[in-house]
Design a protein around this motif. Structure first.
Motif, PDB file in Angstrom:
ATOM      1  N   SER A  94       0.783  -1.377   0.151  1.00 51.11           N
ATOM      2  CA  SER A  94      -0.078  -0.059  -0.005  1.00 51.11           C
ATOM      3  C   SER A  94       0.910   1.225   0.090  1.00 51.11           C
ATOM      4  CB  SER A  94      -0.998  -0.162   1.362  1.00 51.11           C
ATOM      5  OG  SER A  94      -0.169  -0.038   2.345  1.00 51.11           O
ATOM      6  N   LEU A  95       2.180   1.061   0.290  1.00 48.66           N
ATOM      7  CA  LEU A  95       3.038   2.120   0.454  1.00 48.66           C
ATOM      8  C   LEU A  95       4.016   2.381  -0.905  1.00 48.66           C
ATOM      9  CD1 LEU A  95       4.131   2.073   4.074  1.00 48.66           C
ATOM     10  CD2 LEU A  95       2.560   3.637   3.039  1.00 48.66           C
ATOM     11  N   LEU A  96       3.733   3.102  -1.943  1.00 46.62           N
ATOM     12  CA  LEU A  96       4.321   3.340  -3.214  1.00 46.62           C
ATOM     13  C   LEU A  96       5.356   4.401  -3.134  1.00 46.62           C
ATOM     14  CD1 LEU A  96       1.230   2.425  -5.608  1.00 46.62           C
ATOM     15  CD2 LEU A  96       2.991   0.759  -5.012  1.00 46.62           C
ATOM     16  N   ARG A  97       6.254   4.265  -3.536  1.00 46.15           N
ATOM     17  CA  ARG A  97       7.356   5.266  -3.858  1.00 46.15           C
ATOM     18  C   ARG A  97       6.999   6.383  -4.802  1.00 46.15           C
ATOM     19  NH1 ARG A  97      12.172   2.611  -3.969  1.00 46.15           N
ATOM     20  NH2 ARG A  97      12.970   3.225  -2.128  1.00 46.15           N
ATOM     21  N   ASN A  98       6.552   5.625  -5.955  1.00 46.15           N
ATOM     22  CA  ASN A  98       6.048   6.591  -6.969  1.00 46.15           C
ATOM     23  C   ASN A  98       4.750   6.269  -7.485  1.00 46.15           C
ATOM     24  OD1 ASN A  98       8.869   7.563  -7.398  1.00 46.15           O
ATOM     25  ND2 ASN A  98       9.401   5.419  -8.097  1.00 46.15           N
ATOM     26  N   ARG A  99       3.767   6.833  -6.734  1.00 47.24           N
ATOM     27  CA  ARG A  99       2.401   6.348  -6.795  1.00 47.24           C
ATOM     28  C   ARG A  99       1.669   6.815  -8.141  1.00 47.24           C
ATOM     29  NH1 ARG A  99      -2.031   9.156  -6.716  1.00 47.24           N
ATOM     30  NH2 ARG A  99      -0.622  11.034  -5.903  1.00 47.24           N
ATOM     31  N   ILE A 100       2.252   8.057  -8.524  1.00 43.11           N
ATOM     32  CA  ILE A 100       1.629   8.635  -9.770  1.00 43.11           C
ATOM     33  C   ILE A 100       1.869   7.424 -11.002  1.00 43.11           C
ATOM     34  CG2 ILE A 100       1.419  10.694 -11.308  1.00 43.11           C
ATOM     35  CD1 ILE A 100       2.065  12.417  -8.757  1.00 43.11           C
ATOM     36  N   ILE A 101       3.253   7.391 -11.085  1.00 45.29           N
ATOM     37  CA  ILE A 101       3.826   6.520 -12.208  1.00 45.29           C
ATOM     38  C   ILE A 101       3.164   5.185 -12.211  1.00 45.29           C
ATOM     39  CG2 ILE A 101       5.926   5.342 -13.304  1.00 45.29           C
ATOM     40  CD1 ILE A 101       7.607   7.801 -12.170  1.00 45.29           C
TER      41      ILE A 101
END
Length: 415
Positions: free
Chosen positions: A297-304
């Motif tokens: 659930s924790l994404l470094r690059n959520r938009i990409i």
């Protein structure tokens, strides 16, 4: 009990503990024990009530901002426990410097980590920062959206919907990375011969859309690890390495790497494997267990990641690693994952239906299959000497037949 990344011992109170307070507040809740030697011997603190007041004053006067903490006294031993909570208002500075833990030591953060702490304290990410590039175009992204989502009209509103263009700010780093041209390193792909001294081919995909880099990497993989096999009137494509595993590995590298590190994704192609190394370790808050379990659930690059998801280039967030592992379920050799603080390397071996192990290696391997066992059990059940078993286990791990779980005395081997 011993010192670790989240535990530190102090015999007495000196200002050096304030660096560790900064480290725990910045990177993860931890405990400092006063009245315990480096070897873990409890010697206690004279007049612990007075010393607690001293500790409190030092923290309040020296840390900016002041983190949340709690002091407790063990009445039986006179040991003081200081618990420092990780805080939301990063960076927490001591004498205008931020600190982090490196195993059981406390060290000053470098400029890159300080920048990340500042962004974390602002509840933002690197990909959300405004890009300095101007005149960016999005022909590749437009084409992909029209092919995959049947988009009929591509406009500035499309970029806003994808969160690549923020009102009042303009295009962000994520937007630049998905633009036709960008200022970032990409994929450095090298094909080797019998050793790394023999370079047979090299391709560098950089300063272009991540979507195009992904396609070019897949095309290169197919060139060297797939061939057509004709049986009668049927033509089949044979993959030496599962295409799904390579696709997921490249997508994971592009989507989850640390883009504030100015280094390329390295793809090393060998006759018996492919190694994909991406800059940046696991995203903050993700353990190795979470990484393999999936459902992140924790994404470094959520938009990409969201753009890749919409285009069907990845499936649900966090399922990629499981899919890589599952693609090797019928192979004796399995993928190897090497995770450090600064990088993640995935090694994809050529599929091997029958193993090429020696009789002794095969005996150890067959015993481990389907089990999770310690080396001492293997020694007992095989009748081999300890040194021989350790040597065989090391080779089986290196070749991807088995992997380890746990550490120290709890180290065990499994398939």
């Amino acid at each position: 009990m011993r010192e670790s990344r989240n535990t530190e011992f102090k015999e007495t109170v000196s200002n050096t503990f304030l660096k560790t307070v900064s480290a725990f507040a910045n990177y993860g809740t931890g405990e400092i024990y006063f009245g315990i030697t480096d070897e873990g011997t409890e010697i206690g603190i004279h007049d612990p009530v007075k010393v607690c007041l001293d500790i409190e004053n030092r923290i309040n006067d020296s840390l900016n901002p002041v983190p949340e903490y709690r002091l407790e006294i063990d009445n039986a031993t006179s040991v003081i426990k200081l618990t420092v909570k990780e805080g939301p208002h990063k960076p927490y500075l001591y004498k205008s410097k931020a600190y982090r833990r490196n195993d059981s030591a406390t060290i000053e953060v470098d400029r890159l980590d300080l920048t990340r702490l500042i962004l974390d304290g602002q509840d933002t990410s690197y990909e959300e920062l405004a890009t300095k590039e101007e005149g960016l175009t999005f022909n590749t992204l437009e084409q992909k959206l029209k092919e995959k989502l049947l988009l009929t009209d591509f406009s500035e509103d499309t970029l806003k919907t994808l969160e690549l263009d923020k009102p009042g700010q303009g295009l962000n780093i994520a937007g630049e990375l998905l633009a036709d041209k960008n200022s970032f390193p990409g994929i450095d792909l090298m094909r080797f011969g019998d050793s790394i001294s023999i370079i047979l081919d090299r391709e560098t995909f950089e300063n272009e859309s991540l979507l195009l880099q992904y396609d070019q990497a897949i095309e290169t993989y197919r060139k060297y690890y797939q061939y057509e096999q004709i049986r009668g009137a049927i033509r089949n494509t044979v993959s030496l390495i599962p295409e799904e595993a390579f696709r997921e590995s490249i997508a994971n590298a592009l989507v989850h790497r640390a883009w504030d590190v100015k280094a390329p994704i390295n793809v090393a192609m060998f006759s018996d494997r492919i190694e994909i190394t991406s800059p940046g370790g696991l995203p903050k808050g993700i353990s190795k267990e979470d990484y393999f379990k999936g459902g992140l659930s924790l994404l470094r690059n959520r938009i990409i990641a969201t753009v890749f998801l919409r285009l069907g280039m990845i499936e649900r967030f966090g399922t990629g690693i499981r899919r890589i592992i599952e693609s090797y379920q019928n192979s004796e050799r399995k993928p190897i994952f090497d995770i450090s603080d600064s990088s993640i390397r995935i090694s994809l071996p050529v599929i091997l239906q029958k193993n090429d192990l020696s009789d002794d290696e095969n005996k150890v391997y067959e015993f481990i299959k389907g089990r999770t066992v310690a080396s001492s059990t293997i020694v007992e059940m095989t009748g081999f000497g300890k040194n021989k078993v350790v040597k065989i286990l090391k080779k089986l791990v290196e070749d991807g037949y088995i992997h380890t779980t746990g550490s120290g005395r709890g180290l065990k081997y499994t398939t």
